[in-house]
Enzyme design. Structure first.
Site, mmCIF file in Angstrom:
data_model
loop_
_atom_site.group_PDB
_atom_site.id
_atom_site.type_symbol
_atom_site.label_atom_id
_atom_site.label_comp_id
_atom_site.label_asym_id
_atom_site.label_seq_id
_atom_site.Cartn_x
_atom_site.Cartn_y
_atom_site.Cartn_z
ATOM 1 N N GLU B 47 0.801 -1.244 -0.099
ATOM 2 C CA GLU B 47 0.063 0.010 0.069
ATOM 3 C C GLU B 47 0.878 1.106 -0.049
ATOM 4 O OE1 GLU B 47 -2.275 -0.216 3.554
ATOM 5 O OE2 GLU B 47 -3.500 1.815 3.179
ATOM 6 N N LYS B 117 -9.325 2.740 -2.423
ATOM 7 C CA LYS B 117 -9.599 2.081 -1.223
ATOM 8 C C LYS B 117 -10.626 2.657 -0.599
ATOM 9 C CE LYS B 117 -7.280 1.034 3.372
ATOM 10 N NZ LYS B 117 -6.158 1.382 4.360
ATOM 11 N N CYS B 150 -5.757 -3.425 2.679
ATOM 12 C CA CYS B 150 -5.290 -3.411 3.897
ATOM 13 C C CYS B 150 -6.725 -3.473 4.748
ATOM 14 C CB CYS B 150 -4.518 -2.170 4.331
ATOM 15 S SG CYS B 150 -3.884 -2.068 6.265
#
Lengths: 290, 290
Positions: B47, B117, B150
């Site tokens: 990330e 995200k 994540c």
């Protein structure tokens, strides 16, 4: 000053016997006593603890089925009264003309509720109807609980529905099987159900108590590995062995399931959800192809 | 006779440097080369590999952000062309006046797609907008892939949406942090993200490749533990260590993700879903209280 309500939670791993309903009733009584002797107040027994699992005919399945007022549950309610405990136990339920792979919540006050397994595994589809009533939650003196059974853990939607309804603990009577798997446990004895239990716990910040069975019936081999997970995911007890009886115990404060929802000052387990992006998960039409 | 398309998959664990965009571009090039040297055809970087993570101001966050045609992604596309590989890499994306914590899919043909995200963790909320475009899938020569970043793994809905769209592999650029946890890894070095990756894999019968970072920035400590899981859940590689660089490799046949959907002759991972029982999971109204 109020204190957190500490609860000793038990998951009982043993082998019910196929077709031996009287013996299974007695086994349940003995395990409830054993867990209560250890101080447990909420006791989880395996899936289909009343009947055994590997039916070979409709007749066998039907002979083992009882309704919520049947003799086996009545005996376990007696145990709850005698010991002042609550029990979640899998049982083969007859309701009208149908049978369900169900789990009963029992307490000193009697039969509190029933969950009918929504996701049926393999030959269960021959002997049971899938539950259509969704995922109920139940308020007990020490907190709110939900129930899933075995294969339900492979559908994270089910645990999420329970958690969104405020379940602090998900009790999982289970009969995890070795069949259909190329690998059953890893080098430290973890079964895939253990990983699913941990993930359900950390994703929802709930406790999970999975009581599996051991032994085998006909061509079905069961794999033990019962476990209790806390609301940060880490196991509090287990995995138990693959072959031996086990009484797993954990002292839990179910209010932690609510407290830990606030993962950081800026993150809430449910507030961070993006339900507007999940629309393909619900509704009548499901894709079965890739 | 057709052969299964074997793919060598890589997850690269290293430490991008906060604010060092030129250095981070070079680090990405070096890791793509290292993975390609080992034979990898699909390479996952962490990330925010372009920018580092722990911004302290809007200005810092803005200085590190680039659009999909920016210099860093252009260098990594050059690497893809030179080595004939595909790369999934986290980057700080500027789109118009907004920034997103994004991951780019790059290949010899250029920028193939971007995932923004959807579930932001802690101070990311100060520096990024949450992605509103859902969870796209991308068809590559060796199979269909999706991307999560994540904290997305704590929302099993996201992986399920990808799997229902036919994703065979979920690539997870990640920056798992030690902060806010009382326990970071267990006695065998597993982080909670590893458990979530295994559960996502077994529940959806997909591959999962999580590339985490190491090191620390300001008060944020990263925990490594990158991993690759197969479609029965079991890890194929990792978890990597908490502190060292690592190149995880696995030879995979992504068609197994489809083949394993049929768990038993009578059980299909998606066909067994009960979407009519999951209605509380989607739609505009989400509960944040218990």
């Amino acid at each position: 000053m109020s204190r957190p309500a500490l609860l000793k939670l038990a998951a009982c791993q043993y082998a019910p016997h196929l077709g031996d309903t009287d013996g299974n009733a007695a086994r349940g009584v003995a395990w409830i006593d054993r867990a209560a002797d250890a101080g447990a107040k909420l006791i989880v027994l395996p899936e289909l603890a009343s009947s055994g699992y590997a039916f070979a005919s409709e007749e066998e399945a039907d002979a083992a089925a009882q309704d919520g007022g049947g003799a086996i549950l009545a005996r376990w309610v007696d145990s709850c009264r005698r010991r002042g405990v609550y029990v979640v136990a899998g049982f083969s339920e007859r309701r009208g003309d149908e049978r369900f792979n169900s789990a009963a919540l029992l307490g000193p006050e009697g039969l509190i509720g029933v969950y009918q397994k929504a996701h049926l595994f393999n030959d269960e589809k021959s002997y049971f109807q899938p539950g259509d009533s969704g995922f109920p939650v139940f308020d007990l003196p020490f907190g709110r609980i939900g129930i899933l059974v075995c294969y339900d853990l492979w559908f994270p939607e089910a645990a999420r529905v329970l958690a969104l309804k405020g379940a602090q603990l998900i009790c999982v009577p289970t009969n995890w099987v070795a069949n259909f798997r190329r690998q059953v446990v890893d080098d430290r004895g973890w079964a895939m159900g253990n990983y699913a239990a941990v993930a359900v716990a950390t994703q929802n910040q709930v406790f999970v108590a999975a009581a599996d069975r051991i032994g085998s019936e006909r061509d079905v081999e069961f794999i033990g590995a019962s476990c209790i997970a806390g609301p940060e995911g880490w196991l509090l007890a287990g995995p138990a062995s693959r072959s031996d009886e086990a009484l797993l115990l954990a002292d839990v404060d179910l209010s932690q399931a609510a407290a830990r929802k606030q993962r950081t000052p800026r993150n809430h387990a449910f507030g961070d959800r993006r339900p507007e992006l999940y629309s393909s998960l619900s509704g009548p039409a499901a894709s079965t192809s890739e």
